[in-house]
Design a protein around this motif. Structure first.
Motif, short mmCIF file in Angstrom:
data_model
loop_
_atom_site.label_atom_id
_atom_site.label_comp_id
_atom_site.label_asym_id
_atom_site.label_seq_id
_atom_site.Cartn_x
_atom_site.Cartn_y
_atom_site.Cartn_z
N GLU A 224 32.29 -29.67 -67.47
CA GLU A 224 33.71 -29.66 -67.11
C GLU A 224 34.09 -30.85 -66.24
O GLU A 224 35.13 -31.48 -66.44
CB GLU A 224 34.06 -28.35 -66.40
N ILE A 227 34.28 -33.83 -68.38
CA ILE A 227 35.46 -33.79 -69.25
C ILE A 227 36.69 -34.26 -68.49
O ILE A 227 37.53 -34.99 -69.03
CB ILE A 227 35.67 -32.36 -69.81
N ARG A 228 36.79 -33.89 -67.23
CA ARG A 228 37.95 -34.34 -66.43
C ARG A 228 37.90 -35.85 -66.22
O ARG A 228 38.95 -36.51 -66.18
CB ARG A 228 37.99 -33.58 -65.11
N THR A 262 36.75 -21.84 -69.39
CA THR A 262 36.74 -23.29 -69.22
C THR A 262 37.85 -23.94 -70.04
O THR A 262 38.55 -24.84 -69.55
CB THR A 262 35.38 -23.87 -69.63
N LEU A 266 41.12 -26.16 -68.79
CA LEU A 266 41.36 -27.53 -69.26
C LEU A 266 42.76 -27.70 -69.86
O LEU A 266 43.16 -28.83 -70.16
CB LEU A 266 40.30 -27.92 -70.30
N GLU A 269 44.81 -30.14 -68.01
CA GLU A 269 44.48 -31.55 -68.25
C GLU A 269 45.19 -32.06 -69.50
O GLU A 269 45.70 -33.18 -69.53
CB GLU A 269 42.96 -31.71 -68.41
#
Length: 961
Positions: A224, A227-228, A262, A266, A269
């Motif tokens: 995670e 991914i950010r 998760t 997200l 985002e």
């Protein structure tokens, strides 16, 4: 190029240069270089070819050789050579660290292959070891950036190599476990490099490596944080494309659904990209808004169920989910026209299908709260798709290429499919909205406030959902067709779409015949217009076929319009055929006297034209005209039916409302009258165009349709047709003639007065077909397939006639066995079908029984060779069915023939031991009456013979066998 197998580095280098410099020799050089690559000498010359003075082409071949040797010929080197090979490969990577990039990448791929060979015993903790080596001063001569790039390149190609290498099932499990352990070191490394302080080239390579490890199976809950970082990278134009690819991999991974929390976290985002997306639309930055579309689509289409569940979740989650849906709606409605102005709105269609599919699985009670949320969005989607389906202005569309126009046509079809699915969710609410919209648009169009494209688009939407509209819908569709009369049509595309829509509702009109009066005027105007003739004739054909019981009040009007279209001669050939088919449908509901009156007027010109064509010598200039004219009569025969029967519920409905049948059995049927008139010309055409496949197929199609409609009434004409098919087949065998012969035999082959003709057909077809087996049979596989199907049907339906004929049954049996060796699956299947019928007939027929006893060993040999590997695996089930038939009818003989196989070493495959063959025979004879078990036994033995039994590949294709 060296012709002898002297694989020295100098010879190989010369061959590589010749490959690139001399295109005429490429095929031969490639073959030689392939031999060099797999030779043991490649372990040595590959290093010499990567010398610093060699050309890039030669160096690349050397690096490729090394990779091939590591992957496929690892067994050629001893364990003592593993460590020196690893060291030498790492040194080569350092040597090419500054380029050329293509060589460095190839060497990194080779090192990845080496890691997969050495894990876990010979290079434990290889990933950790590599990372440590590159992070320390192990490569002091290289800069930090270069070391990072090389390390990341290796980590990028390592998962790719894992997926591309052919591994056993057990070995793949072991390597996956080892690579998964390596994630403990890969993730921290990527976290340290995916930040704004990293040099651009390092950041780019780290993103690629991250995407590949996600593909491998990096759990997204562990990733995670990474991914950010990737989302932040989207803000950098130089990282944008790579970051998009990485995020698409994240959301599309098959295991991603296991981490719903998760994914929900997200969402914020993804939503943070909205401002970037909006700005890209304003600035017409196609690369950016299409990239963001890819990310949004990947998230939505791979987590549709989660989206459906989230809209009823906590308020913040609900709002985020609705915002995501608004984003994908915006992706569906990108400004401009597909594919010229944008090229990614089509990617959203799969999500919308999955969404309605997910909703359709919810119970009606539970669906109500969901629909309160989704229904407004669905209506917005309908508006968006209606806009996207519009044609561009005429001047713009004229500038499009043919490829762009074809892409737009396919795009509209995808829109049509999407709309059809949503009717299942919205039902009559959608119809009501569309009808109101059409009414409003029509009014505006009349006032000059709308262009034709807007009206055309909504008519297209109606045609898209027509298939889903139930027959009992009577509130909104009648309003649609009533409104259709108010539209001032002014464009051929608009008219064509309206006609297509009318045709799509033809089945619905069967239950609402009063609608025909609204639509027929437009359809009948269209059949005389070449620009819209295709759509008009399709619509008329659909209307007449689906409304036989309703069409009689309009029969005269339709036939007069069709006659006018024939006389105008403005339609394309295919449109003429459809028009004649419509004529046949309409005539079918009239009395014989009325039929003949209309046919005299409409058919006479075509008969005269046919006779004129028959008098001409064959030439390319008249070929199309001949083909079309013959087909005109074939299509008429296919639709004209004066003895329609009412069997199912729908046909019973027809019989309740159509007039009583007025055909007098004493009178000849109209088709019989027409056929008698045209037969001389048709036969003459058949003789002079014998070698033209298309024309002969049209002639055969005409006679087949006449046979199907006339049945016993055709018997008086059968002698002439029998002589025709025999003569044509003798001159040029074809599947069309065989199929016609088969139909003749099945229709009246057993009638006493036709038996001599049946024998003549069978004898001549068999004798001429057997001649093909003396030539290159590979050139006649389609005809042989037809011949075998013919024999199978003859054996099944008129076996006594075949046996009593003057046919060489031994040669026929041998020909069928020979056909089993042909590569085409359909031909093998047809041959096996005949042989099964032949074998099953043996107990009742001494002639056939003696043939099998005497010559059955060649059949068993062919079967065993096929099982042993000479034939493709896809035909094994057909072979197994023949084995079962032998087992059923000739068990003692089969047992003796198989005993010879057991004793013949290396036959049918060197991979099958004597014990394997004994087990095969034992299992086969034990389960001889069980079709499923026989197939399983044969499949297992053929896999053993091919060396595939127990392999991962065999398991993966077992379902297809």
């Amino acid at each position: 190029m060296q012709t002898v197998m002297d694989y020295s580095s100098a010879n190989v280098e010369q061959a590589v240069l010749q490959f690139y410099q001399n295109p005429s020799l490429q095929s031969n050089v490639h073959f030689w270089l392939t031999g060099a690559q797999i030779s043991p000498a490649a372990w040595t010359f590959c290093w010499e070819l990567m010398g610093p003075t060699k050309s890039v082409e030669v160096q690349f071949y050397g690096a490729s050789c090394l990779h091939v040797k590591i992957v496929r010929f690892w067994h050629e080197i001893s364990p003592e050579q593993h460590e020196p090979l690893k060291s030498k490969l790492l040194e080569a990577i350092v040597q090419f660290s500054s380029g050329p990039k293509v060589i460095l990448t190839r060497l990194c791929v080779g090192l990845s292959a080496l890691i997969l060979q050495l894990l876990p015993d010979d290079w434990p903790d290889a990933i950790h070891n590599l990372i440590t080596t590159f992070q320390t001063e192990g490569f002091a001569s290289l800069s930090t950036v270069t070391r990072c790039q090389i390390l990341l390149e290796i980590l990028t190609v390592l998962p790719e190599e894992f997926f591309s290498t052919n591994l056993s099932h057990l070995r793949r499990i072991i390597l996956r476990q080892e690579l998964t352990k390596g994630l403990e070191h890969v993730v921290p490394l990527l976290q340290s490099l995916l930040n704004e302080q990293s040099p651009l080239e390092v950041y780019q390579t780290a993103l690629r490596a991250f995407a590949r490890w996600v593909d491998f199976g990096l759990p997204i809950d562990r990733a995670e944080t990474l991914i950010r970082f990737v989302f932040k990278a989207l803000r950098n134009p130089q990282l944008f494309d790579i970051a998009v690819d990485a995020l698409v991999s994240v959301f599309a991974h098959p295991e991603a659904h296991r981490y719903p929390v998760t994914i929900q976290r997200l969402l914020s985002e993804v939503l943070s990209l909205h401002d970037m997306f909006s700005q890209a639309l304003v600035e017409e930055d196609k690369e950016v808004f299409e990239g963001i579309c890819r990310v949004v689509v990947s998230l939505c289409e791979n987590h549709t169920k989660l989206i459906v569940e989230s809209v009823l979740g906590p308020e913040e989650l609900k709002q985020n989910t609705m915002s995501i849906l608004q984003m994908i709606l915006a992706c569906s409605g990108l400004p401009g026209y597909f594919p010229v102005d944008e090229g990614c709105s089509d990617q959203t269609f799969l999500f919308w299908y999955l969404l309605q599919d997910e909703l359709s699985m919810i119970s009606e009670e539970d669906l109500m709260p969901q629909m309160e949320v989704f229904k407004p969005m669905f209506f917005s989607l309908i508006d968006v798709l209606q806009r996207k389906a519009r044609f561009p202005p005429d001047s713009d569309y004229a500038s499009w290429s043919l490829e762009e126009k074809e892409q737009f046509r396919c795009y509209r079809q995808d829109i049509a499919d999407t709309l059809m699915y949503f009717y299942n969710i919205l039902d009559v609410d959608l119809l009501a909205r569309l009808v109101n919209c059409l009414t409003s648009l029509t009014h505006s169009f009349k006032q000059g406030a709308q262009d034709w494209q807007t009206i055309e688009a909504i008519l297209f939407v109606f045609s898209s959902i027509s298939e889903s509209v139930p027959p009992d819908e009577k509130m909104f569709v009648p309003k649609l067709f009533s409104q259709l009369q108010e539209i001032p049509f002014a464009n051929s595309q608009q008219i064509s779409t309206a006609l297509n829509m009318i045709g799509s509702f033809a089945e619905w009109m069967h239950w609402h015949p009063d609608t025909l009066s609204c639509v027929l005027p437009l359809v009948l105007q269209g059949i005389s217009n070449r620009e819209v003739g295709t759509s008009a004739t399709i619509a008329l054909k659909d209307l007449t076929r689906e409304n036989l019981g309703n069409i009689q009040p309009y029969a005269h009007q339709i036939l007069i319009a069709c006659q006018g279209a024939f006389e105008a001669n403005a339609l394309k050939p295919r449109d003429l055929l459809r028009l004649m088919s419509s004529v046949g449908h309409v005539l079918s509901v009239m009395s014989t006297s009325e039929i003949m009156q209309y046919l005299d007027k409409m058919i006479t010109p075509h008969i005269k034209h046919l006779e004129a064509l028959a008098a001409l010598e064959p030439s390319p200039s008249i070929r199309g005209d001949v083909h079309t004219t013959v087909n005109i009569f074939a299509w008429l025969f296919g639709s004209l039916d004066t003895e329609l029967e009412c069997g199912d519920e729908e046909q019973q409905h027809h019989s309740q409302i159509r007039p009583p049948q007025q055909h007098d059995p004493a009178e000849p049927k109209p088709i019989s009258v027409i056929l008698e008139k045209i037969s001389p010309a048709i036969q003459k055409i058949a003789y002079v165009w014998t070698f033209d496949t298309d024309v002969i197929e049209a002639v055969c199609d005409l006679y087949k349709k006449a046979l199907q409609k006339l049945d016993n009434e055709y018997v008086p004409l059968s002698a002439d047709l029998t002589q025709l098919v025999i003569n044509i087949y003798q001159r040029c065998p074809s599947t069309a003639i065989i199929d016609l012969c088969k139909l003749m035999l099945l229709t009246f082959g057993r009638q006493e007065n036709f038996i001599p003709l049946s024998k003549a057909i069978i004898e001549n077809v068999c004798s001429r077909s057997l001649q093909m087996f003396n030539a290159a049979i590979r050139n006649y596989t389609d005809v042989i397939e037809g011949f075998m199907c013919f024999l199978a049907q003859v054996m099944k339906k008129v076996k006594k006639i075949l046996v009593s004929c003057n046919c060489d049954l031994v040669s026929i049996f041998q020909a069928a066995v020979l056909s089993m060796a042909l590569p085409e699956h359909a031909t093998v299947k047809a041959s096996c079908s005949f042989l099964i019928e032949f074998l099953n007939a043996a107990p009742e027929n001494e002639v056939i029984k003696n043939i099998v006893i005497t010559h059955g060993h060649i059949l068993v040999d062919r079967i065993l060779r096929a099982i042993g590997g000479e034939s493709q695996r896809g035909i094994i089930d057909y072979i197994a069915d023949v084995v079962m038939s032998l087992n059923k009818n000739f068990v003692s003989q089969l047992s003796a023939w198989l005993k010879l196989m057991v004793d013949n070493e290396g036959y049918p495959s060197p991979r099958a031991s004597k014990q394997d063959k004994e087990n095969f025979v034992k299992n086969l004879l034990r389960d001889r009456m069980n079709k499923k078990r026989t197939r399983e036994v044969v499949k297992e033995f053929t896999l053993l013979c091919r060396g595939l039994l127990g392999t991962e590949y065999a398991e993966s294709v077992a379902a297809f066998l």
